[in-house]
Scaffold this motif. Sequence first.
Motif, mmCIF file in Angstrom:
data_model
loop_
_atom_site.group_PDB
_atom_site.id
_atom_site.type_symbol
_atom_site.label_atom_id
_atom_site.label_comp_id
_atom_site.label_asym_id
_atom_site.label_seq_id
_atom_site.Cartn_x
_atom_site.Cartn_y
_atom_site.Cartn_z
ATOM 1 N N VAL A 3 0.853 -1.182 0.000
ATOM 2 C CA VAL A 3 0.000 0.000 0.000
ATOM 3 C C VAL A 3 0.891 1.236 0.000
ATOM 4 O O VAL A 3 1.614 1.497 0.969
ATOM 5 N N GLU A 4 0.833 1.988 -1.086
ATOM 6 C CA GLU A 4 1.699 3.153 -1.237
ATOM 7 C C GLU A 4 0.889 4.441 -1.133
ATOM 8 O O GLU A 4 -0.193 4.562 -1.707
ATOM 9 N N GLU A 5 1.461 5.404 -0.421
ATOM 10 C CA GLU A 5 0.751 6.643 -0.106
ATOM 11 C C GLU A 5 0.279 7.421 -1.326
ATOM 12 O O GLU A 5 -0.871 7.901 -1.340
ATOM 13 N N PRO A 6 1.072 7.575 -2.387
ATOM 14 C CA PRO A 6 0.581 8.354 -3.536
ATOM 15 C C PRO A 6 -0.698 7.789 -4.143
ATOM 16 O O PRO A 6 -1.576 8.542 -4.564
ATOM 17 N N MET A 7 -0.789 6.459 -4.198
ATOM 18 C CA MET A 7 -1.976 5.840 -4.783
ATOM 19 C C MET A 7 -3.201 6.080 -3.909
ATOM 20 O O MET A 7 -4.280 6.446 -4.400
ATOM 21 N N VAL A 8 -3.065 5.876 -2.605
ATOM 22 C CA VAL A 8 -4.190 6.057 -1.693
ATOM 23 C C VAL A 8 -4.601 7.519 -1.619
ATOM 24 O O VAL A 8 -5.788 7.863 -1.729
ATOM 25 N N ALA A 9 -3.641 8.389 -1.450
ATOM 26 C CA ALA A 9 -3.936 9.816 -1.307
ATOM 27 C C ALA A 9 -4.478 10.420 -2.590
ATOM 28 O O ALA A 9 -5.152 11.458 -2.567
ATOM 29 N N GLY A 10 -4.188 9.773 -3.728
ATOM 30 C CA GLY A 10 -4.633 10.299 -5.004
ATOM 31 C C GLY A 10 -5.968 9.766 -5.470
ATOM 32 O O GLY A 10 -6.362 9.992 -6.623
ATOM 33 N N ALA A 11 -6.688 9.054 -4.600
ATOM 34 C CA ALA A 11 -7.979 8.464 -4.978
ATOM 35 C C ALA A 11 -9.117 9.138 -4.217
ATOM 36 O O ALA A 11 -9.014 9.388 -3.023
ATOM 37 N N LYS A 12 -10.198 9.399 -4.912
ATOM 38 C CA LYS A 12 -11.356 9.995 -4.250
ATOM 39 C C LYS A 12 -11.946 9.051 -3.210
ATOM 40 O O LYS A 12 -12.387 9.483 -2.144
ATOM 41 N N VAL A 13 -11.968 7.754 -3.547
ATOM 42 C CA VAL A 13 -12.557 6.757 -2.656
ATOM 43 C C VAL A 13 -11.607 5.582 -2.487
ATOM 44 O O VAL A 13 -11.041 5.083 -3.467
ATOM 45 N N LEU A 14 -11.438 5.140 -1.249
ATOM 46 C CA LEU A 14 -10.727 3.904 -0.926
ATOM 47 C C LEU A 14 -11.768 2.889 -0.508
ATOM 48 O O LEU A 14 -12.531 3.115 0.437
ATOM 49 N N LEU A 15 -11.817 1.745 -1.213
ATOM 50 C CA LEU A 15 -12.759 0.677 -0.896
ATOM 51 C C LEU A 15 -12.021 -0.486 -0.258
ATOM 52 O O LEU A 15 -11.040 -0.991 -0.808
ATOM 53 N N LEU A 16 -12.512 -0.937 0.888
ATOM 54 C CA LEU A 16 -11.922 -2.062 1.607
ATOM 55 C C LEU A 16 -12.861 -3.262 1.548
ATOM 56 O O LEU A 16 -14.075 -3.123 1.727
ATOM 57 N N GLU A 17 -12.291 -4.429 1.315
ATOM 58 C CA GLU A 17 -13.069 -5.669 1.220
ATOM 59 C C GLU A 17 -13.044 -6.412 2.542
ATOM 60 O O GLU A 17 -11.977 -6.811 3.030
ATOM 61 N N GLY A 18 -14.223 -6.620 3.128
ATOM 62 C CA GLY A 18 -14.323 -7.270 4.424
ATOM 63 C C GLY A 18 -13.739 -8.662 4.469
ATOM 64 O O GLY A 18 -13.199 -9.087 5.492
ATOM 65 N N TYR A 19 -13.843 -9.402 3.351
ATOM 66 C CA TYR A 19 -13.269 -10.747 3.309
ATOM 67 C C TYR A 19 -11.792 -10.747 3.693
ATOM 68 O O TYR A 19 -11.288 -11.699 4.279
#
Length: 331
Positions: free
Chosen positions: A144-160
């Motif tokens: 998980v890299e900060e530029p990718m996460v910070a550059g996205a409007k929405v972060l979706l997490l999968e409960g599985y």
Amino acid sequence: MTDTYDIIAIGNAIVDVLASTDDAFLASEALPKGSMRLIDADRATDLYGKMGVGREISGGSAANTLAGAAVLGARCGFIGQVAADQLGDVFSHDIRAQGVAFDTPVRADTTVPTARCLILVSEDGQRTMNTYLGAAQFLPADAVEEPMVAGAKVLLLEGYLWDPLEPREAMKRAIRMARAAGRTIALGVSAVFCIANHRDDFLKLLDDGDIDILFANDEEVLALAGLDDFDAAVAAIAPRVKILVATRGADGAIAVSGGETATVPAEPIAKIVDTTGAGDLFSAGFLVGHVQGRGLTDCLTMGAIAAAEVISHWGARPEADIKALVAARLG
């Protein structure tokens, strides 16, 4: 900060193996119809050998959502772990071919194969899912890299993926990054058994303000609230998130945000072929509507359209132009 992506997701990188079945086979294998369960490598080998002729289609809950979102025109990126094997190549090819960025390094340890989900589809379209997580459960936090996460409007997490320790830490890292960047975080709780295993964790995420949008079906809302009445369960969970989205199968879906509640019926469909991915594609439609700035009713309608398309054929990835279907309805 520039928005590089509309939606990124962290989830299981899985290839689905689908085969037709009947109730007699499910009973002989002690598989409750419509259930979802995790299995080990030995059981995966045994069950695969007993299944009928199968077809391989890339899957994974969050990855399915991104595939649908990409067809709807969203810029998407996926974080998930595959192995250096045939199914890993299949998954990587398929998700990239659908326009989703996927750059997570392949797992170097070749002793653990790419995850696969053995899906037995009954004549009425119900699917009985048996998942061997394989390499997916070893997604490292440093993927998980900060530029990718910070550059996205929405972060979706999968409960599985909350079950295994390494991916859980990866998702916690992503939450911190998204929160620091002021981004929206969505969680799909995935299944009742995930809630049974991690209810306290999920509720803490809600109460700590780490989740903005929560996706669940009616049974999952009941399990999360610890109640038997759906309306009471919605009333208990909705105030803990900015948006609660609950799907109800043939009864449509509901979304609650603050003092606003919206409902839509299920989309009409000639025949249900395979319900695999219905919730995933519903999330895709809703999230794309959300990043487009649409209201709750439109977001729900987009979700219902996408879900109806995917249950009309085998597999959990869209085959029709759902963007055109949405445009014909909503413009």
